[in-house]
Write an enzyme that holds these catalytic residues in place. Structure first.
Site, mmCIF file in Angstrom:
data_model
loop_
_atom_site.group_PDB
_atom_site.id
_atom_site.type_symbol
_atom_site.label_atom_id
_atom_site.label_comp_id
_atom_site.label_asym_id
_atom_site.label_seq_id
_atom_site.Cartn_x
_atom_site.Cartn_y
_atom_site.Cartn_z
ATOM 1 N N PRO A 2 0.818 -1.214 0.000
ATOM 2 C CG PRO A 2 -0.822 -1.568 1.611
ATOM 3 C CD PRO A 2 0.475 -2.120 1.088
ATOM 4 C CD GLU A 3 2.800 2.835 -4.436
ATOM 5 O OE1 GLU A 3 2.842 3.981 -4.900
ATOM 6 O OE2 GLU A 3 3.062 1.810 -5.106
#
Ligand SMILES: [Zn+2]
Length: 346
Positions: A2-3
């Site tokens: 996840p960014e």
């Protein structure tokens, strides 16, 4: 992993569920999920506290608690968060649980066990989260938030002009910009028509402007679409849809949406990089230097027994690897569905 957009989505989904809730206990079955590796100290540290806010810094959630402490939650590869009734059976991938006074629980589910949760106090003067009393700040050395309204083109230019590296590793360097990872670096570079191996020092002012605007636009769009649910990422209110709007990431061999030439994939720093060699040109000087770097690498392209020129000439994946990618995507979708049903999220 996840960014920024994915973690921002989890924070937004958790906020209405958690703010105002009182924590009455914590339990863990995987001690390394805790940065302190001290489950008793952690439970003592959170019990009786009220959740005041849920936010994000870089790729971590920051849950503000009463008494000037905060939790940081790093989802890493497979971390997921759900708020469920306490009576719902707990699946074996739940690593840590915060018990809430109203009979619900915040469950941290993490198949691969790389996720990390920390509990920190605040510096009474600066308000920064500290590693320990008198210690360094938790987010010291993390770069600015690219979507912060106060982060201007002028700020971006100042940052870039201090750097010498190549654009792809630079964009994913958290000390340069917070929250950008593999997906959105590839997408931003494609939008800005800049080659991932282009050196930061070669950027002209119009290039800097395009890159600044592309990074912000792609991140804002991804937040709007609740992030990219490609691997295990999902959020309390459901999967994201940005994966359907990506132009180059994991689209090796498919036509570039701008020019129709096939998307190429190269390995930079042991990570896949996707780009269009037609729209994202490299100057002669950069090209020579990039070739030397790739040949000198101990991992990446060299490990695959290919040279830069060959990768550049024939970046299309074979049909069997396209089929493999499709199987991987389907397996991930099945895992996400299983996670959501075990969390009672439907
Ligand atoms: Zn193109």
């Amino acid at each position: 992993m996840p960014e920024l957009p994915e973690v921002e989505t989890v924070a937004r989904d958790l906020r209405p569920r958690l703010v105002g809730a009182t924590i009455v206990g914590a339990r863990t079955n995987w001690v390394r999920t805790l940065r302190s590796q001290d489950p008793v100290g952690f439970a003592d540290g959170v019990t009786g506290r009220i959740v005041l806010a849920v936010g994000r810094r870089a790729k971590q959630l920051v849950v503000e608690l009463s008494g000037d402490v905060a939790l940081t939650i790093h989802l890493k590869m497979t971390g997921q968060l759900f708020v469920v009734p306490a009576e719902l059976p707990e699946d074996p991938y739940v690593r840590l649980v915060l018990e809430l006074a109203d009979g619900r629980e915040l469950r941290f589910r993490d198949i691969r066990k790389f996720g990390k949760i920390g509990l920190y106090g605040r510096d009474p003067v600066t308000g920064e989260l500290l590693e320990e009393v008198g210690g360094s700040a938790v987010f010291a050395g993390v770069g600015p938030e690219p979507l912060d309204p106060s982060f201007t083109l002028r700020d971006f230019r100042k940052l870039v002009r201090r750097r010498k590296g190549r654009l792809k590793p630079l964009l994913t360097d958290q000390s340069f910009l917070a929250g950008v990872g593999n997906i959105y670096a590839d997408e931003a570079l494609w939008r800005a028509k800049l080659h991932p191996l282009r050196s930061a020092s070669s950027l002209r002012p119009p290039d800097e402007r395009r890159l600044y605007e592309a990074v912000r636009a792609v991140l804002a769009e991804a937040v709007e679409r609740r992030g990219s649910s490609i691997d295990d990422y999902t959020a309390p209110d459901g999967d994201g849809s940005m994966q359907e709007a990506l132009d180059v990431y994991q689209r090796t061999g498919l036509p570039c949406p701008r020019c129709g030439h096939p998307i190429k994939r190269i390995i930079i720093g042991a990570r896949s990089t996707h780009f269009c060699s037609w729209c994202q040109r490299l100057s002669g000087a950069d090209r020579t230097a990039a070739g030397a770097i790739l040949r000198g690498m101990t991992g990446g392209a060299r490990r695959h027994g290919r040279r830069w020129s060959e990768l550049d000439a024939g970046g299309q994946d074979a049909p069997d690897s396209v089929a493999r990618a499709e199987r991987t995507r389907r397996a991930a979708a099945t895992r996400r569905a299983a996670a959501r049903s075990s969390a009672g999220a439907g």
